[in-house]
Design a protein around this motif. Structure first.
Motif, PDB file in Angstrom:
ATOM      1  N   GLU A 192     -14.427  -1.595   2.551  1.00  6.64           N
ATOM      2  CA  GLU A 192     -13.240  -1.459   3.372  1.00  6.64           C
ATOM      3  C   GLU A 192     -12.434  -0.215   3.023  1.00  6.64           C
ATOM      4  O   GLU A 192     -11.456   0.108   3.685  1.00  6.64           O
ATOM      5  N   GLN A 216       8.407   3.451   5.804  1.00  7.73           N
ATOM      6  CA  GLN A 216       7.915   3.481   4.415  1.00  7.73           C
ATOM      7  C   GLN A 216       7.823   4.946   3.977  1.00  7.73           C
ATOM      8  O   GLN A 216       7.323   5.788   4.704  1.00  7.73           O
ATOM      9  N   HIS A 268       8.160  -5.413  -1.636  1.00 12.65           N
ATOM     10  CA  HIS A 268       7.323  -6.154  -2.576  1.00 12.65           C
ATOM     11  C   HIS A 268       8.116  -6.713  -3.730  1.00 12.65           C
ATOM     12  O   HIS A 268       7.602  -7.501  -4.508  1.00 12.65           O
ATOM     13  N   VAL A 322      -9.953  -4.082  13.058  1.00 12.92           N
ATOM     14  CA  VAL A 322      -9.093  -4.519  11.961  1.00 12.92           C
ATOM     15  C   VAL A 322      -7.931  -5.294  12.572  1.00 12.92           C
ATOM     16  O   VAL A 322      -7.092  -4.727  13.264  1.00 12.92           O
ATOM     17  N   SER A 348       3.611  -3.149   7.463  1.00  8.74           N
ATOM     18  CA  SER A 348       4.040  -1.867   8.032  1.00  8.74           C
ATOM     19  C   SER A 348       3.547  -1.714   9.467  1.00  8.74           C
ATOM     20  O   SER A 348       4.249  -1.181  10.321  1.00  8.74           O
ATOM     21  N   ARG A 380     -12.996   5.938   4.783  1.00  5.55           N
ATOM     22  CA  ARG A 380     -11.766   5.971   5.571  1.00  5.55           C
ATOM     23  C   ARG A 380     -10.925   7.198   5.224  1.00  5.55           C
ATOM     24  O   ARG A 380     -11.027   7.745   4.134  1.00  5.55           O
ATOM     25  N   GLU A 415       0.943  -9.831   0.886  1.00  6.15           N
ATOM     26  CA  GLU A 415      -0.083  -9.043   0.256  1.00  6.15           C
ATOM     27  C   GLU A 415      -0.085  -7.589   0.726  1.00  6.15           C
ATOM     28  O   GLU A 415       0.185  -7.299   1.889  1.00  6.15           O
ATOM     29  N   SER A 416      -0.396  -6.709  -0.181  1.00  6.86           N
ATOM     30  CA  SER A 416      -0.568  -5.311   0.179  1.00  6.86           C
ATOM     31  C   SER A 416      -1.716  -5.206   1.179  1.00  6.86           C
ATOM     32  O   SER A 416      -2.799  -5.717   0.947  1.00  6.86           O
ATOM     33  N   GLY A 469      -0.098   0.512  -0.389  1.00  9.91           N
ATOM     34  CA  GLY A 469      -0.596  -0.062  -1.631  1.00  9.91           C
ATOM     35  C   GLY A 469      -2.077   0.206  -1.850  1.00  9.91           C
ATOM     36  O   GLY A 469      -2.530   0.385  -2.972  1.00  9.91           O
ATOM     37  N   LEU A 498      -5.353   3.702   5.366  1.00  9.60           N
ATOM     38  CA  LEU A 498      -5.121   2.692   4.338  1.00  9.60           C
ATOM     39  C   LEU A 498      -3.629   2.399   4.255  1.00  9.60           C
ATOM     40  O   LEU A 498      -2.803   3.251   4.570  1.00  9.60           O
ATOM     41  N   THR A 557     -11.929   0.478  14.826  1.00  5.03           N
ATOM     42  CA  THR A 557     -12.589   1.464  13.971  1.00  5.03           C
ATOM     43  C   THR A 557     -14.098   1.367  14.163  1.00  5.03           C
ATOM     44  O   THR A 557     -14.599   0.411  14.755  1.00  5.03           O
ATOM     45  N   GLY A 592      -0.484  -6.200   6.770  1.00  5.08           N
ATOM     46  CA  GLY A 592      -0.041  -5.875   8.119  1.00  5.08           C
ATOM     47  C   GLY A 592       1.460  -5.706   8.301  1.00  5.08           C
ATOM     48  O   GLY A 592       1.935  -5.574   9.424  1.00  5.08           O
TER      49      GLY A 592
HETATM   50  N1  LIG Z   1      -5.216   3.895  11.063  1.00  6.31           N
HETATM   51  C1  LIG Z   1      -5.822   2.802  10.612  1.00  6.31           C
HETATM   52  N2  LIG Z   1      -7.103   2.536  10.926  1.00  6.31           N
HETATM   53  C2  LIG Z   1      -7.708   1.427  10.474  1.00  6.31           C
HETATM   54  N3  LIG Z   1      -7.136   0.500   9.693  1.00  6.31           N
HETATM   55  C3  LIG Z   1      -5.864   0.694   9.345  1.00  6.31           C
HETATM   56  C4  LIG Z   1      -5.131   1.848   9.770  1.00  6.31           C
HETATM   57  N4  LIG Z   1      -3.890   1.786   9.250  1.00  6.31           N
HETATM   58  C5  LIG Z   1      -3.838   0.645   8.534  1.00  6.31           C
HETATM   59  N5  LIG Z   1      -5.020  -0.014   8.580  1.00  6.31           N
HETATM   60  C6  LIG Z   1      -5.339  -1.301   7.939  1.00  6.31           C
HETATM   61  O1  LIG Z   1      -4.495  -2.287   8.468  1.00  6.31           O
HETATM   62  C7  LIG Z   1      -4.104  -3.213   7.464  1.00  6.31           C
HETATM   63  C8  LIG Z   1      -2.604  -3.371   7.449  1.00  6.31           C
HETATM   64  O2  LIG Z   1      -1.991  -2.169   6.984  1.00  6.31           O
HETATM   65  P1  LIG Z   1      -0.425  -2.073   6.745  1.00  6.31           P
HETATM   66  O3  LIG Z   1      -0.112  -0.673   6.386  1.00  6.31           O
HETATM   67  O4  LIG Z   1       0.255  -2.662   7.912  1.00  6.31           O
HETATM   68  O5  LIG Z   1      -0.245  -3.050   5.496  1.00  6.31           O
HETATM   69  P2  LIG Z   1       1.053  -3.423   4.653  1.00  6.31           P
HETATM   70  O6  LIG Z   1       1.174  -4.904   4.685  1.00  6.31           O
HETATM   71  O7  LIG Z   1       2.204  -2.609   5.081  1.00  6.31           O
HETATM   72  O8  LIG Z   1       0.596  -3.006   3.190  1.00  6.31           O
HETATM   73  P3  LIG Z   1       1.424  -2.345   1.969  1.00  6.31           P
HETATM   74  O9  LIG Z   1       2.228  -3.454   1.423  1.00  6.31           O
HETATM   75  O10 LIG Z   1       0.329  -1.957   1.025  1.00  6.31           O
HETATM   76  O11 LIG Z   1       2.216  -1.202   2.503  1.00  6.31           O
HETATM   77  C9  LIG Z   1      -4.665  -2.707   6.148  1.00  6.31           C
HETATM   78  O12 LIG Z   1      -5.757  -3.484   5.786  1.00  6.31           O
HETATM   79  C10 LIG Z   1      -5.066  -1.270   6.449  1.00  6.31           C
HETATM   80  O13 LIG Z   1      -6.209  -0.919   5.728  1.00  6.31           O
END
Ligand SMILES: Nc1ncnc2c1ncn2[C@@H]1O[C@H](COP(=O)(O)OP(=O)(O)OP(=O)(O)O)[C@@H](O)[C@H]1O
Ligand SMILES: Nc1ncnc2c1ncn2[C@@H]1O[C@H](COP(=O)(O)OP(=O)(O)OP(=O)(O)O)[C@@H](O)[C@H]1O
Ligand code: SF4
Ligand code: SF4
Ligand SMILES: [Mg+2]
Ligand SMILES: [Mg+2]
Lengths: 324, 354
Positions: free
Chosen positions: B146, A100, A215, A23, A50, B150, A44-45, B158, B155, A18, A48
């Motif tokens: 963060e 999801q 979760h 990230v 998903s 965006r 944690e939400s 969650g 994101l 980005t 990573g």
């Molecule tokens: N297209 C994107 N560009 C930049 N950062 C991203 C993008 N998609 C996701 N992220 C970041 O990558 C990280 C992981 O996201 P991910 O969706 O895998 O989390 P998660 O563990 O599934 O969360 P949740 O439980 O909330 O669904 C997060 O910090 C998110 O902000």
């Protein structure tokens, strides 16, 4: 590949490029999915989960990129190295994803039966119409839905029914690995139980392995054989479900479990102090150290590596041991 | 008691199908008050598709009732002047159920925060607006650096859900209607967000309608709960009564189906759940739960049960409790805590407290 794992993930890294920086959404994750097991993935939400679920099937979208590691699929080889044709062949057929929010991404203007047919047809274009109708019928009954549901549109179905349709679509080609991302988070507990039982019976019928991201710790405790815990792009703990709940080792896991409320006593909800880390600028050393009540000397400078004992893996300096 | 928002015999019927018209009674005759002086948290639980979101949309004025009235500060929501409608829209803030649908994918997430901040003139200066936005993000465990700048798809699920919670907090409303606000976040963040919602009630006097499938958090943060089944309120009262000691057979099924975070405890009662739980059909007469009820008896198929005032702080719509008086006017305020309407108001026949 060890002991005939169906899927073996080794040091997987998935990064988003980005403007603000990189990230590191998945940063060196290793685990194996065993035949017929249900592996729960919590954490944690934003840690990573998903991103990893998508990347395992190479369904991640730019700016996400695979920055390293391999995903070995039994009998196929490294999924990360497959060409488009190879990928198309394994998706649905070997690896299936129920993404999801799947129940909200059904096509609103298409009948359920046509959405099911689409998946089957792209893979097996040779099927005759009669075959196809039969397959659709069988698939609906596999997830416990009446055949007349095939003639309906998504808005005519309840949330639980839509979620079962999503499972039916995902599993229509008898995959050996099913990845389900938060399959029941929008459903009431009675329907949750039914959808989970559906997933379980489909899995058992197919002899497939399942990776369930979620979760709900209660649901995970009930459905998973083993559990993985993610924090800041890393898999910090992996253990049989019973061990994880009765004897969590990683401080993050312990605090996560402690923050799950019960119906026993009414009290303030406990949460882990401090803020979730940003994945652009992950703290040095152990990513959990700024919030960890047990942090000690090496934690803010040395990254803890995964160590293994008694069938569990943990990445924390409190557990020095054999490298996993 | 100063009624802030009232539902007076509110029903909502959806009609679908052109040739064979089908009617879904999504909300069936609900009467209750959200009070201004004693803020409270009301949980709304129940089956998927039982009408919880419809109830929320009625409170928010997004859809009009088919019958009955939604009354804002003494005036029917239909008859508000432009000026009154503007304050109504500010004083009641939604947190919508689906974080995937609440965003316009073409705008950065900042949009959902800055637009209402400007529209409702929250702050005099740009810096002040920014400060308020940062503060709100902070309350839900998001780092502004963060999050801002965006696009929604950047994101996690969650994170998007939390931006919606921050948006509601930012506007300092009198009532927040939160539809599954924490279904997609981890347990620790759930606790952080729900505690900040509880603090808003205690410190800022904001009332909350908390729609959820998670009865455990409902028990922890709510004062009262209303359980819905196919559009009807089947049980309502204090969380102590309804969740700890459910009386309606549907609530009992719901509570016994909560998965416990302990792998050695079984999930739910043994055996199959009777009937077709997801059938959308409802018998024209009789109890809506009759085809699934393990204790259905003689009167159940013939008549629809009223809410019976079974305990001081609970009413249940089930013939097992028909020895107790019917809840007066089917008004849920009578069982919600704190009990503001004086007990004497109803006249001689008091509820059968036990
Ligand atoms: N297209 C994107 N560009 C930049 N950062 C991203 C993008 N998609 C996701 N992220 C970041 O990558 C990280 C992981 O996201 P991910 O969706 O895998 O989390 P998660 O563990 O599934 O969360 P949740 O439980 O909330 O669904 C997060 O910090 C998110 O902000
Ligand atoms: N716009 C609409 N048109 C027709 N029917 C509708 C509409 N909105 C809702 N319904 C129907 O009304 C009923 C109640 O739906 P609602 O969304 O309020 O349920 P819910 O309790 O919020 O469910 P969930 O737990 O799945 O979110 C359902 O049968 C639904 O199909
Ligand atoms: S490595 Fe150190 S900071 Fe990290 S979890 Fe273990 S004790 Fe805590
Ligand atoms: S009224 Fe009858 S059918 Fe309905 S919940 Fe009560 S006992 Fe069961
Ligand atoms: Mg996710
Ligand atoms: Mg809803």
């Amino acid at each position: 590949m060890n002991d005939g794992a169906v899927l073996s993930v080794k040091d997987l890294r998935v990064y988003y490029d980005t403007d603000a920086g990189t990230v590191k959404a998945v940063d060196g994750v290793s685990f194996e999915l065993r035949p017929g097991e249900r592996l729960g993935l919590v954490g944690e939400s934003g840690s990573g989960k998903s991103t990893m679920a998508l990347a395992l099937m190479r369904l991640h979208k730019p700016p996400a990129r695979i920055a390293g590691g391999e995903v070995l699929l039994d009998g196929v080889g490294d999924v990360m190295k497959l060409d488009d044709d190879g990928l198309r062949r394994i998706r649905l057929d070997r690896l299936a994803l129920v993404p999801q929010g799947a129940m909200n991404s059904l096509n609103p203007v298409m009948r359920i039966r046509d959405q099911l047919a689409d998946g089957i047809r792209t893979h097996e274009p040779g099927d005759t119409r009669d075959d196809l109708a039969e397959r659709i019928q069988a698939q609906l009954s596999r997830v416990g839905l009446d055949s007349e549901v095939g003639g309906k549109f998504p808005h005519e179905l309840s949330g639980g029914m839509k979620q079962r349709v999503a499972i039916a679509i995902g599993t229509s080609l008898s995959p050996s690995v099913i990845i389900a991302d938060e399959p029941t988070s929008a459903l009431d507990v009675v329907v949750q139980r039914q959808v989970m039982e559906t997933l379980r019976s489909v899995q058992e019928e197919l002899g497939a392995s399942v990776l369930i991201v979620g979760h709900d710790m209660g649901l995970m405790a009930q459905i998973a054989d083993r559990m993985g815990v993610m924090y800041a792009g890393k898999l910090v703990e992996l253990a049989p479900v019973h061990d994880l709940f009765t004897n969590p080792q990683h401080p993050y896991t312990r605090l996560l479990i402690e923050s799950v409320p019960t119906l026993m006593a009414k009290r303030a909800l406990a949460s882990i102090p401090g803020a979730p880390p940003t994945l652009i600028n992950v703290p040095p050393g152990c990513p959990f150290h700024p919030r960890c009540p047990s942090a000690f000397e090496p934690c803010d400078s040395e990254v803890p590596l995964p160590t293994a004992q008694n069938g569990r893996v943990v990445s924390c300096h409190l557990y020095p041991g054999e490298a996993a | 008691m100063t009624a802030f928002l009232e539902m007076a015999n509110v029903s909502k019927v959806f009609s679908a199908g052109i040739i064979r018209r089908q009617h879904t009674v999504a909300v069936d005759d609900v009467t209750m008050t959200i009070d201004e002086q004693s803020p409270s948290i009301l949980a709304v639980a129940g089956e998927s598709g039982s009408g919880k979101t419809t109830l929320a949309r009625l409170l928010l004025g997004v859809i009009p009732p088919s019958s009955g009235e939604v009354i804002y500060r003494g005036q029917s929501v239909d008859d508000l002047s432009r000026e009154q409608r503007r304050t109504y829209l500010r004083e009641i803030q939604p947190i919508f159920q689906d974080p995937f649908e609440s965003y316009n994918p073409f705008y950065k997430v900042d949009h959902v925060l800055t637009v209402p901040a400007q529209k409702f003139q929250l702050a005099a200066t740009k810096q002040e607006t920014t400060r308020l936005i940062h503060e709100a993000l902070d309350m839900v465990g998001l780092q502004p650096a963060e999050t801002l700048g965006r696009f929604p798809h950047q994101l996690s699920g969650g994170q998007r859900q939390r931006v919606m919670v921050a948006r509601a907090m930012l506007l300092r409303p009198r009532l927040i209607v939160a539809d599954e606000p924490v279904s997609m976040v981890d347990a620790s963040l759930r606790a952080t967000i729900l505690e900040s919602i509880r603090r808003m009630k205690q410190e800022l006097g904001i009332s909350v309608v908390y729609i959820t499938h998670d009865l455990t958090t409902a028990y922890q943060i709510a004062d009262n709960i209303l359980v819905m089944y196919k559009g009807s309120v089947v049980e309502a009262g204090s969380v102590e009564q309804v969740i700890r000691d459910p009386k309606h057979p549907y609530t009992q099924l719901l509570v016994s189906s909560i998965p416990q975070p302990d792998p050695s405890l079984p999930w739910g009662a043994d055996g199959e759940i009777a009937g077709d739980p997801e059938s959308m059909e409802v018998a024209a007469t009789g109890c809506k739960f009759v085809d699934r009820c393990p204790v259905a008896f003689e009167p159940c198929a013939g008549q629809r049960p009223l809410l019976f005032h079974e305990h001081l702080s609970r009413a249940a719509a089930c013939f097992q409790y028909d020895k107790s008086p019917a809840l007066e006017g089917q008004n849920l305020d009578l069982v919600f805590e704190p009990q503001l309407t004086s007990q004497a108001a109803g006249g001689s026949e008091g509820p059968a407290a036990n």
